[in-house]
Design a protein around this motif. Structure first.
Motif, PDB file in Angstrom:
ATOM      1  N   VAL A 184     -21.651   4.433  -5.244  1.00 38.00           N
ATOM      2  CA  VAL A 184     -20.112   5.542  -5.606  1.00 38.00           C
ATOM      3  C   VAL A 184     -19.018   4.570  -6.047  1.00 38.00           C
ATOM      4  O   VAL A 184     -19.224   3.052  -5.620  1.00 38.00           O
ATOM      5  N   MET A 185     -17.966   5.448  -6.540  1.00 38.74           N
ATOM      6  CA  MET A 185     -17.122   4.161  -6.593  1.00 38.74           C
ATOM      7  C   MET A 185     -15.827   4.620  -6.837  1.00 38.74           C
ATOM      8  O   MET A 185     -15.942   6.404  -6.016  1.00 38.74           O
ATOM      9  N   LEU A 186     -14.902   3.943  -5.990  1.00 38.23           N
ATOM     10  CA  LEU A 186     -13.082   4.316  -5.275  1.00 38.23           C
ATOM     11  C   LEU A 186     -12.618   4.908  -6.222  1.00 38.23           C
ATOM     12  O   LEU A 186     -12.290   4.211  -6.816  1.00 38.23           O
ATOM     13  N   THR A 187     -11.965   5.628  -5.750  1.00 39.44           N
ATOM     14  CA  THR A 187     -10.915   6.527  -6.799  1.00 39.44           C
ATOM     15  C   THR A 187      -9.322   6.592  -6.687  1.00 39.44           C
ATOM     16  O   THR A 187      -8.764   6.855  -7.365  1.00 39.44           O
ATOM     17  N   ARG A 188      -8.946   5.406  -5.413  1.00 40.57           N
ATOM     18  CA  ARG A 188      -8.617   5.368  -5.265  1.00 40.57           C
ATOM     19  C   ARG A 188      -7.866   3.570  -4.663  1.00 40.57           C
ATOM     20  O   ARG A 188      -9.049   3.545  -3.969  1.00 40.57           O
ATOM     21  N   ASN A 189      -6.805   2.967  -4.683  1.00 36.36           N
ATOM     22  CA  ASN A 189      -7.057   2.013  -3.877  1.00 36.36           C
ATOM     23  C   ASN A 189      -6.908   1.814  -2.297  1.00 36.36           C
ATOM     24  O   ASN A 189      -6.070   2.898  -1.776  1.00 36.36           O
ATOM     25  N   ASP A 190      -6.962   1.014  -2.075  1.00 31.97           N
ATOM     26  CA  ASP A 190      -7.264   1.029  -0.493  1.00 31.97           C
ATOM     27  C   ASP A 190      -7.296  -0.905   0.251  1.00 31.97           C
ATOM     28  O   ASP A 190      -7.878  -1.079   0.364  1.00 31.97           O
ATOM     29  N   ALA A 191      -5.567  -0.651   0.475  1.00 36.59           N
ATOM     30  CA  ALA A 191      -5.003  -1.844   0.355  1.00 36.59           C
ATOM     31  C   ALA A 191      -6.050  -2.809   1.643  1.00 36.59           C
ATOM     32  O   ALA A 191      -5.815  -3.861   1.712  1.00 36.59           O
ATOM     33  N   ALA A 192      -5.280  -1.492   3.083  1.00 33.50           N
ATOM     34  CA  ALA A 192      -6.039  -2.429   4.062  1.00 33.50           C
ATOM     35  C   ALA A 192      -7.201  -2.564   3.951  1.00 33.50           C
ATOM     36  O   ALA A 192      -7.955  -3.785   5.249  1.00 33.50           O
ATOM     37  N   LEU A 193      -8.574  -2.693   2.927  1.00 27.43           N
ATOM     38  CA  LEU A 193      -9.404  -2.735   3.218  1.00 27.43           C
ATOM     39  C   LEU A 193      -9.847  -3.487   2.338  1.00 27.43           C
ATOM     40  O   LEU A 193     -11.031  -3.990   1.397  1.00 27.43           O
ATOM     41  N   GLY A 194      -8.744  -4.515   1.094  1.00 25.46           N
ATOM     42  CA  GLY A 194      -9.049  -5.142   0.112  1.00 25.46           C
ATOM     43  C   GLY A 194     -10.161  -4.508  -0.637  1.00 25.46           C
ATOM     44  O   GLY A 194     -10.236  -5.379  -1.440  1.00 25.46           O
ATOM     45  N   LEU A 195      -9.961  -3.125  -1.518  1.00 24.08           N
ATOM     46  CA  LEU A 195     -10.988  -2.289  -2.075  1.00 24.08           C
ATOM     47  C   LEU A 195      -9.659  -1.260  -3.201  1.00 24.08           C
ATOM     48  O   LEU A 195      -8.836  -1.439  -2.179  1.00 24.08           O
ATOM     49  N   PHE A 244       0.884  -1.354  -0.335  1.00 28.64           N
ATOM     50  CA  PHE A 244       0.032  -0.119   0.361  1.00 28.64           C
ATOM     51  C   PHE A 244       0.846   1.318  -0.176  1.00 28.64           C
ATOM     52  O   PHE A 244       1.498   1.393   0.995  1.00 28.64           O
ATOM     53  N   GLY A 245       0.335   2.877  -1.386  1.00 34.60           N
ATOM     54  CA  GLY A 245       1.053   3.565  -0.995  1.00 34.60           C
ATOM     55  C   GLY A 245       2.373   3.658  -1.897  1.00 34.60           C
ATOM     56  O   GLY A 245       2.874   3.865  -2.201  1.00 34.60           O
ATOM     57  N   ARG A 246       3.021   1.745  -2.167  1.00 32.24           N
ATOM     58  CA  ARG A 246       3.969   1.825  -2.635  1.00 32.24           C
ATOM     59  C   ARG A 246       3.934   0.695  -4.585  1.00 32.24           C
ATOM     60  O   ARG A 246       2.907   0.550  -4.441  1.00 32.24           O
ATOM     61  N   SER A 247       4.885   1.673  -5.523  1.00 33.91           N
ATOM     62  CA  SER A 247       4.510   0.793  -6.504  1.00 33.91           C
ATOM     63  C   SER A 247       5.098  -0.986  -6.396  1.00 33.91           C
ATOM     64  O   SER A 247       5.254  -1.110  -7.642  1.00 33.91           O
TER      65      SER A 247
END
Length: 650
Positions: free
Chosen positions: A524-535, A292-295
């Protein structure tokens, strides 16, 4: 690249040398190019940072580096200096462009390349004998950012290796069992050919438009591989085949899961084989283990994926960096099967991998020896499609050419085909014909906004389902039947304005109490990855109360289950009664309304309209002017890269 450190701008780059002050009106500067919108602030800052560290102050070098960064932001892997020399970037006066280079003694693209090759910022590939960490790479007249040159070479090396391997054994009897009904005389069963082709190789691409049976084809392919593996494992006591299914987005993964489950149920095979065919797909980010937050990803060359076969759907959405990282994480023995529609929009990020791989797929067919091999294996006569001029990559490619969804009476099918061919007249004829499944709404003179009332009626069934409190699975199905698509984000017919107007329209008709807070039915649609939520970016959630009456936002998971989260836990999102065409990739809807802007836009291309058209299964409405439709049909996306030429120009 890390652009986070902001350096003071160099005066030498902002202003001509004192002795050149009288020529300032004739010379370009980086600050001028930024003001004209040719460069972004980040492009200018990056090249100035390099200039300061390397002591490079020649404008012809700095503008090349800045343009390389700017074009990357537009999806290009590199810039072609020869093309830029002939046609300077839009927004730059041609005479001023050439005078700026003449001032540094350059009079041709060759002299520009020679100057770049002499710079400490540039590695010239033709002269390079070892690894380098210089920020720019020059190969012929193509200039790359170093990291993206590496990505392209990773993919190319993988392809070159796998185009020369000895084919695997394929059970012809099992293949015949999977395709028991012969195709009409003089026609080739391209699905059967695709399965035979992909089963023979460690790397393969299966491309096809909507309704050509891509999922049916790969399900039979997986059945063949699994059945062969089970037969072998019983005799040799080996482990069963490990197969993974993946797609770029959660929506595409969920759709792949559903499609595979349906397709394998009808296979003429025993239940033991069917049960061994996986049906649960995941996203590429989840598969690789996103940090999360990295490539970076957990799985890479040093920690490869635990699989034998990887099937990736909707590959048109996969950018070059993701493809390179995916290849890097594959174990050496694994098969990679790519599935997608080559004519859809390319990825939002840099690169057009599927487009580059399949650049000549319509006419290349197979090399003669490979055509003979497939003819013997499938019983299909492929020798008329043998071409001695076909490049090696052609043997890994199969194009599914027959649509089973859209017949000769389908307006959607005819419209998509005409748009894909760039036939503007054909597109307009189709829109003005009497097809039951398509409609055209031209803007009236003086129109300045969308017809929200008409567009909103498509959601009447959804709001009724919300009112009666349907369960979330049924509600999601109702919501997914209709979708408004836009070509652009901003403007009167952009997604932001249309969504705001739709919410206000629903509010005025009592669908909700307050559009500014969470309410039952909010989509709604998410506009950013959220690995903590698995979304992940692109995941869609519907707001409905749980069993206790507390509002939650429900997201469909790749396995078909729903995850309910408190609204406060969500990060960045946007309302999604309307979405952009880009965001719709990987989805299908029964009914689609596509809104074009009221004024010309560079995003209006045949790929965008084709993608929007092919999201619809039964009804499609196009809202747009005759001139913009014509312009879009005649405009193709072009992305610079070296991959296509390396594969197809040999």
């Amino acid at each position: 690249m890390d652009f986070s450190n902001q350096l003071d701008l160099l005066n030498a780059l902002d202003q001509p040398a004192l002795s050149d002050q009288k020529h300032e009106s004739d010379l370009l500067t980086l600050s001028f190019l930024q003001r004209k919108g040719v460069l972004r602030p980040i492009d200018r800052q990056w090249v100035e940072q390099l200039s300061e560290k390397a002591g490079e102050d020649r404008f012809a070098v700095l503008i090349a580096g800045a343009l390389c960064s700017a074009y990357l932001g537009e999806g290009h892997i590199c810039i072609d200096l020869a093309t830029l020399w002939k046609t300077p970037p839009e927004g730059i006066d041609r005479a001023r462009f050439y005078r700026s280079f003449t001032a540094e003694g350059l009079d041709s693209v060759s002299s520009w390349c020679e100057l770049l090759a002499s710079s400490t910022l540039v590695t010239c590939v033709d002269e390079c004998t070892g690894p380098t960490q210089r920020p720019l790479v020059l190969k012929g007249t193509r200039l790359y950012l170093f990291r993206y040159y590496q990505y392209e070479q990773q993919v190319l090396q993988y392809l070159n290796h796998n185009m020369t391997v000895t084919p695997f054994d394929v059970d012809a009897n099992l293949l015949a069992t999977l395709f028991p009904n012969p195709i009409v005389h003089d026609h080739v069963d391209w699905q059967k050919v695709a399965v035979a082709n992909a089963a023979s190789l460690p790397f393969s691409v299966i491309s096809g438009g909507p309704g050509t049976g891509k999922t049916t084809t790969v399900t039979k392919l997986l059945a063949l591989l699994v059945a062969q593996s089970l037969a072998f494992s019983e005799s040799a006591l080996n482990k069963p085949l490990r197969v993974e299914l993946a797609a770029p987005t959660g929506k595409a993964a969920a759709r792949l899961t559903e499609s595979i489950a349906k397709a394998k149920a009808s296979l003429p095979l025993d239940d033991r084989i069917k049960s061994a065919i996986p049906e649960q797909a995941t996203t590429l980010h989840r598969l690789l283990g996103s940090d999360f937050g990295r490539s970076r990803f957990k799985h890479n060359k040093d920690n490869p994926l635990h699989l034998d076969v990887l099937l990736v759907d909707e590959v048109s959405m996969v950018d070059l960096p993701m493809m390179a990282k995916l290849i890097d994480a594959l174990p050496s023995h694994a098969r990679l099967i790519l599935l997608g529609d080559k004519d859809q929009l390319a990825s939002v990020e840099a690169g057009s991998v599927l487009g580059d791989l399949s650049a000549g797929i319509e006419n290349a067919y197979f090399q003669p020896e490979w055509g003979a091999y497939l003819t013997k294996l499938t019983g299909e006569n492929l020798m008329p499609f043998a071409r001695s001029s076909a490049p090696p990559i052609s043997r890994a490619l199969t194009l599914l050419r027959t649509s089973y969804r859209f017949d000769a009476n389908s307006g959607i099918g005819y419209l998509a085909k005409s748009m894909n061919a760039g036939d503007a007249q054909g597109v307009l004829r189709c829109l003005q014909s009497d097809f039951d499944d398509i409609a055209w709404r031209e803007p009236v003179e003086g129109q300045k906004s969308a017809d929200i009332g008409t567009l909103a009626k498509g959601y009447d069934d959804y709001w009724e389902a919300v009112r009666v409190g349907k369960n979330i699975a049924d509600l999601y199905q109702v919501f997914s039947r209709y979708q408004i698509l836009t070509a652009v984000r901003q403007g009167e017919l952009g997604v932001e304005k249309v969504n705001a107007q739709l919410e206000q329209y629903f509010y005025r008709r009592g669908r909700m109490k307050d559009p500014h807070v969470w309410y039952p039915g909010k989509a709604v649609m998410l506009t950013r990855n959220d690995a903590a939520l698995g979304l992940f970016n692109g995941d869609i959630g519907l707001c409905m109360p749980d069993e206790s009456g507390r509002l939650r936002v429900w997201f469909l998971q790749a396995d078909g289950d729903f995850k309910g989260l408190l609204p406060s836990r969500l990060g960045e999102f946007e309302v999604v009664f309307a979405m952009t065409v880009h965001k719709s990739q990987g989805s299908e809807f029964e009914r689609v309304a596509l809104l074009l802007p009221l004024v010309p836009s560079p995003v209006l291309t045949r790929e965008l309209l084709y993608t929007g058209i092919t999201r619809a299964k039964s009804e499609f409405t196009l809202w747009g002017s005759r001139q913009l439709i014509r312009t879009a049909a005649q405009t193709q996306i072009e992305r610079y890269s070296g991959l296509s030429d390396a594969l197809w120009c040999r």
